[in-house]
Every structure is written in C-alpha cells, then in structure tokens.
Write a protein that holds these residues in place. Structure first.
Motif, PDB file in Angstrom:
ATOM      1  N   ASN A   2       0.552  -0.738   0.000  1.00 22.90           N
ATOM      2  CA  ASN A   2       0.000   0.000   0.000  1.00 22.90           C
ATOM      3  C   ASN A   2       0.885   1.182   0.000  1.00 22.90           C
ATOM      4  OD1 ASN A   2      -1.105  -0.363  -0.461  1.00 22.90           O
ATOM      5  ND2 ASN A   2      -1.371  -0.843   0.485  1.00 22.90           N
ATOM      6  N   GLU A  66       5.567   1.787  -5.970  1.00 20.54           N
ATOM      7  CA  GLU A  66       6.314   1.087  -4.929  1.00 20.54           C
ATOM      8  C   GLU A  66       7.818   1.134  -5.171  1.00 20.54           C
ATOM      9  OE1 GLU A  66       5.896  -3.014  -2.533  1.00 20.54           O
ATOM     10  OE2 GLU A  66       6.043  -3.267  -4.697  1.00 20.54           O
ATOM     11  N   THR A 175      -4.696  -2.560  -9.055  1.00 21.48           N
ATOM     12  CA  THR A 175      -4.584  -3.738  -8.210  1.00 21.48           C
ATOM     13  C   THR A 175      -5.917  -4.481  -8.208  1.00 21.48           C
ATOM     14  OG1 THR A 175      -3.757  -4.540  -6.068  1.00 21.48           O
ATOM     15  CG2 THR A 175      -5.337  -2.719  -6.009  1.00 21.48           C
ATOM     16  N   ARG A 184      -1.457  -5.923  -4.409  1.00 20.66           N
ATOM     17  CA  ARG A 184      -0.429  -4.900  -4.283  1.00 20.66           C
ATOM     18  C   ARG A 184      -0.275  -4.075  -5.561  1.00 20.66           C
ATOM     19  NH1 ARG A 184       4.318  -5.758  -3.171  1.00 20.66           N
ATOM     20  NH2 ARG A 184       4.500  -4.333  -1.416  1.00 20.66           N
ATOM     21  N   THR A 199       3.764  -7.590 -11.478  1.00 17.30           N
ATOM     22  CA  THR A 199       4.476  -7.127 -10.300  1.00 17.30           C
ATOM     23  C   THR A 199       5.475  -8.179  -9.880  1.00 17.30           C
ATOM     24  OG1 THR A 199       4.220  -6.134  -8.094  1.00 17.30           O
ATOM     25  CG2 THR A 199       2.899  -8.078  -8.559  1.00 17.30           C
ATOM     26  N   ASP A 201       7.736  -8.524  -6.305  1.00 17.30           N
ATOM     27  CA  ASP A 201       8.063  -7.885  -5.028  1.00 17.30           C
ATOM     28  C   ASP A 201       9.224  -8.552  -4.301  1.00 17.30           C
ATOM     29  OD1 ASP A 201       6.980 -10.218  -3.791  1.00 17.30           O
ATOM     30  OD2 ASP A 201       4.980  -9.324  -3.809  1.00 17.30           O
ATOM     31  N   ASN A 293       1.825  -8.841   1.790  1.00 15.63           N
ATOM     32  CA  ASN A 293       0.765  -8.060   2.423  1.00 15.63           C
ATOM     33  C   ASN A 293       1.091  -7.775   3.891  1.00 15.63           C
ATOM     34  OD1 ASN A 293      -1.206  -9.860   0.295  1.00 15.63           O
ATOM     35  ND2 ASN A 293      -1.498  -7.657   0.387  1.00 15.63           N
ATOM     36  N   ASP A 296       3.449  -4.964   3.982  1.00 15.97           N
ATOM     37  CA  ASP A 296       2.743  -3.700   3.815  1.00 15.97           C
ATOM     38  C   ASP A 296       2.117  -3.244   5.130  1.00 15.97           C
ATOM     39  OD1 ASP A 296       3.407  -3.677   1.148  1.00 15.97           O
ATOM     40  OD2 ASP A 296       1.482  -4.463   0.465  1.00 15.97           O
ATOM     41  N   GLY A 391      -3.683  -2.667   1.299  1.00 15.99           N
ATOM     42  CA  GLY A 391      -2.424  -1.951   1.415  1.00 15.99           C
ATOM     43  C   GLY A 391      -2.381  -0.682   0.599  1.00 15.99           C
ATOM     44  N   GLY A 393      -1.267   0.025  -2.212  1.00 16.52           N
ATOM     45  CA  GLY A 393      -1.570  -0.113  -3.625  1.00 16.52           C
ATOM     46  C   GLY A 393      -3.041   0.079  -3.936  1.00 16.52           C
ATOM     47  N   TYR A 398      -6.744   2.064   1.376  1.00 22.48           N
ATOM     48  CA  TYR A 398      -5.687   2.066   2.389  1.00 22.48           C
ATOM     49  C   TYR A 398      -5.874   3.241   3.344  1.00 22.48           C
ATOM     50  CZ  TYR A 398      -0.963   2.419   4.372  1.00 22.48           C
ATOM     51  OH  TYR A 398       0.111   2.514   5.224  1.00 22.48           O
TER      52      TYR A 398
END
Length: 421
Positions: A2, A66, A175, A184, A199, A201, A293, A296, A391, A393, A398
C-alpha cells in the motif's frame, strides 16, 4: 493482495584496470528492464541502478509507486547474488555488459528456480510508452471473478474480487482486492483492446492479461510463479463491495478472549497474560516474514507503534513461517524486525501450512488470511478481528484502513476497565 523506499540492489566489482571508475564496474548505472520466465510467459519489471555512498550500487526496484530496498548483494567475478529484501529469495545472475542472465530462487522451496534476464537502458514495462497511441481505456472499478481450475482444467471454485485500474495513455497501474488481501502494486500497458499488468516484489511474481469485450467487460488470465494459473472475468461496477472483513474470522461460541504461549525469536515463552500486556490495548498481527501483504501492514504498524507505544497500547506479531525449524523461523523474523525497524514483540507461532494457524489458536473459527489483525481491549476481551489487508496499492481503501484503525484504537483506549487478564 500500500510505501517509497530507495533500493540497494547490487554491489560493484572491477572488470580490469582502468582510470575511469564507471568503465571499471561490471554493473551500469541507470534503468534496467528485467524479465522473469513464468510458465513460458514473460513477466517484466523495472529497476534503476545508482551509486551508493560506499562506492557500491543502489537501485530502485519499481512496481508502480512502490520502491523496495535490497541491501544484501555480493559480486564475485562476473556473478552477482541479490538477496531480495526481507524475503528468503535471491536473484542470481551473470553480468555481461548490458545484460544480466540468471535465475530467481526461493530458498525455502525445493527446486524453485525461474529464468531471469535484464537489459540495461530499457525503461518500458511491456511495450514502450507511445503518447500517440489510442488504446481502449481500462480505467475504472470492476467486479471480478477468478476461476480456479484443477490440473486438467476442471472448474474447482471461484473468488470474488474488486479490480481498480488507472490509465494514462497506454500506461496502466492498479490492483485487485480480494476478501483475504490485495495484489499490491500492479503496473503495465494497454495496447488496442489488450491490457497486461505485472508485479515482482521479491517473493511473488504475478502476471495479468485481459481483453476488453463489447460492453466494457474484461476476460483475462492470471499467472503466478511456476504453476498457478487462473481465468478471470470482470464487469464495470462502481458499487461493487467485498464481504465485510470483520465478519470472516471470529471467536467460537463460548470464547470472549484469546490465550496462547509462544516463544519469541530468542526462545523465551511469551503469553498474552504477561504483566507487560495487562490492562493495555493489545493488537495481534497474524503474519509471516514471507508475506508481502504482511510487509505492507508492518510498514504501517512499525512507525505507528513507535509513535503510540506510550499511550497504553502494545502490538504482538504472531509469525507463521515457511519452515517448522525454529532456528530458521527465528532468523527470518529477526531479519524482518531489523530491516523494518520493528520495536514490538514478534513470536514464533508456527508454520503457514493450511490450517496450522487455526490449530494454534483454536478459539478462532478459522484463520483465512495473512495478515489477520485482532484488537483486544484493556479487559483482555477480543473487540474486533479484521481479515486481510488493503495496502497502499489500493489508494483510498488504504487511507480508509488507517482511519478505521486509529478510530478503533482510540475508542479502546478510552475504556476504563483494567481488570486482570
């Protein structure tokens, strides 16, 4: 399913004697476009390499808004090993001028390796951004259904989700939100009637494809890692909502509180009834160091606790790790705590295998998602259980989470009841 941090990705190494420091390095500063091969499909992501103060390299791993920090990198000859943030995973590659070639490895999972390549000087995601293009506009809020199939293609079950996409030209971000968390930061491109999003991560690699049909509906595919794939359909719906996140996990009949004794990362047993927590508001964070998550949520909780710990509130992380070995789990939790400046207690509660969290907390009907957040009042009784996490994103969702979180804690802090737990 997020947060902006600079990322240290690779350490430099010399490629022979030269008076020009830039020419002497194996890794070039600037933008790189990387591609993971998942199930025979290309999943792209981007990162930017820069010099750090120590003469090595910093880089920014980019997924939409991000930025992730990778600061454990070793270079030996023409090979580089990049430890991926808090996760027990690496990018291992051979450096050859403008190209990196290697594999993405999950160390905790047997034989988990995905081919990996990166090319210097390319800034686009799927296709170069062309402001003259006029693709269909995917911007909007969608009611989504993911269809889970078995290994021979038979429909098993479905998951409802909410898709949120924002498009500028042919550049798309967004997202998916599900009852157990969001996907995310997704980023990609629209070309004609097609949209692609991805994505990476450091632990999970997601690839989404979609085609816009007549009437504005979407039909797409989802690929994750080595084997997971699903079909999905979506239709525009500004009013779509997910199930109430506070209704999914709850206390079984006859219970009004949670009890446990788990070891901390040094092996010391800790209970909710310990003196440290008595008469305080306590927030339980069911999480794992492998869980993006959870990362986040921790990015919110860690600084929040630093600023609020003197108000009579405590946070306890209950970590469910990938392997049952205590030393392994302890090392992962300690690394997460160090990198994310976590000051609250984190206990080793078990593994993330299906059903194990529920067995470790038998007073709950089910632990459906990591993270799950449990709010406990000064009287020791459970006041609220929130499944999953929206989050950063998810944007406004959020922001709403933060508002609701602070409102809940503030109300619990106003309670005067301070009986023994």
């Amino acid at each position: 399913m997020n947060r902006l941090i600079t990322v240290a990705l690779l350490s430099g190494a010399l490629a022979g004697c030269t008076n020009d420091p830039e020419d002497a390095t194996l890794l070039k500063s600037g933008m790189w476009r990387a591609v993971l091969d998942i199930q025979g499909r290309e999943l792209p992501f981007n990162f930017e390499v820069t010099r750090d103060e120590a003469g090595g390299y910093d880089a920014t791993l980019i997924n939409g808004d991000e930025r992730l920090l990778l600061d454990e990198v070793t270079v030996s000859g023409d090979s580089v090993d990049m430890r991926l943030h808090i996760f027990d995973a690496d990018l291992k590659a051979r450096i050859s001028g403008d190209t990196l070639t290697g594999v993405f490895v999950k160390n905790y999972e047997k034989n988990y390796r995905l081919p990996f390549e990166a090319v210097y000087g390319q800034e686009y995601r799927f296709v170069p951004i062309d402001s003259s293009e006029q693709p269909l506009d995917f911007t909007g809020k969608y009611e989504v259904t993911f269809v889970h199939n078995d290994t021979v293609g038979n429909k098993m079950d479905t998951t409802k989700a909410v898709g949120i996409f924002h498009q500028s030209g042919n550049h798309v971000t967004g997202t998916f939100m599900t009852p157990t968390g969001d996907y995310r930061f997704l980023e990609g491109n629209a070309v004609g009637r097609e949209m692609q999003l991805s994505t990476f991560d450091g632990n999970y690699a997601y690839l989404f494809r979609a085609t816009m049909e007549e009437g504005g509906g979407l039909r797409g595919e989802f690929f994750s890692g080595k084997t997971r794939s699903e079909e999905w359909v979506a239709k525009p719906n500004d009013d779509v909502r997910l199930p109430d996140a506070e209704s999914l996990t709850y206390l079984k009949e006859g219970y009004d509180r949670i009890t446990f004794t788990f070891p901390d990362a040094d092996g010391k047993p800790v209970s909710l009834g310990d003196e440290k927590y008595r008469g305080k508001v306590v927030i339980l964070q069911l999480m794992g160091s492998w869980c993006p998550n959870c990362m986040d949520e921790t990015r919110f909780l860690a600084p929040w606790y630093h600023d609020n710990k003197d108000r009579g509130v405590e946070i306890i992380g209950l970590a469910y790790e990938r392997l049952a070995d205590f030393n392994y789990a302890s090392a992962r939790v300690k690394k997460m705590a160090e990198k994310m400046a976590i000051e609250y207690d984190i206990l080793i509660a078990g593994t993330n295998e299906k059903g194990m969290a529920s067995k470790s907390l038998p007073m709950l009907n089910d632990v459906m998602a990591f993270p799950t957040t449990i709010f406990i009042g000064k009287d020791g009784k459970v006041k609220k259980i929130h499944t999953g996490f929206n989050g950063p994103g998810t944007g406004a969702y959020y922001d709403q989470f933060i508002e609701d979180f602070n409102e809940t804690v503030n109300e619990l802090l106003k309670e005067n009841f301070t009986a023994e737990r």
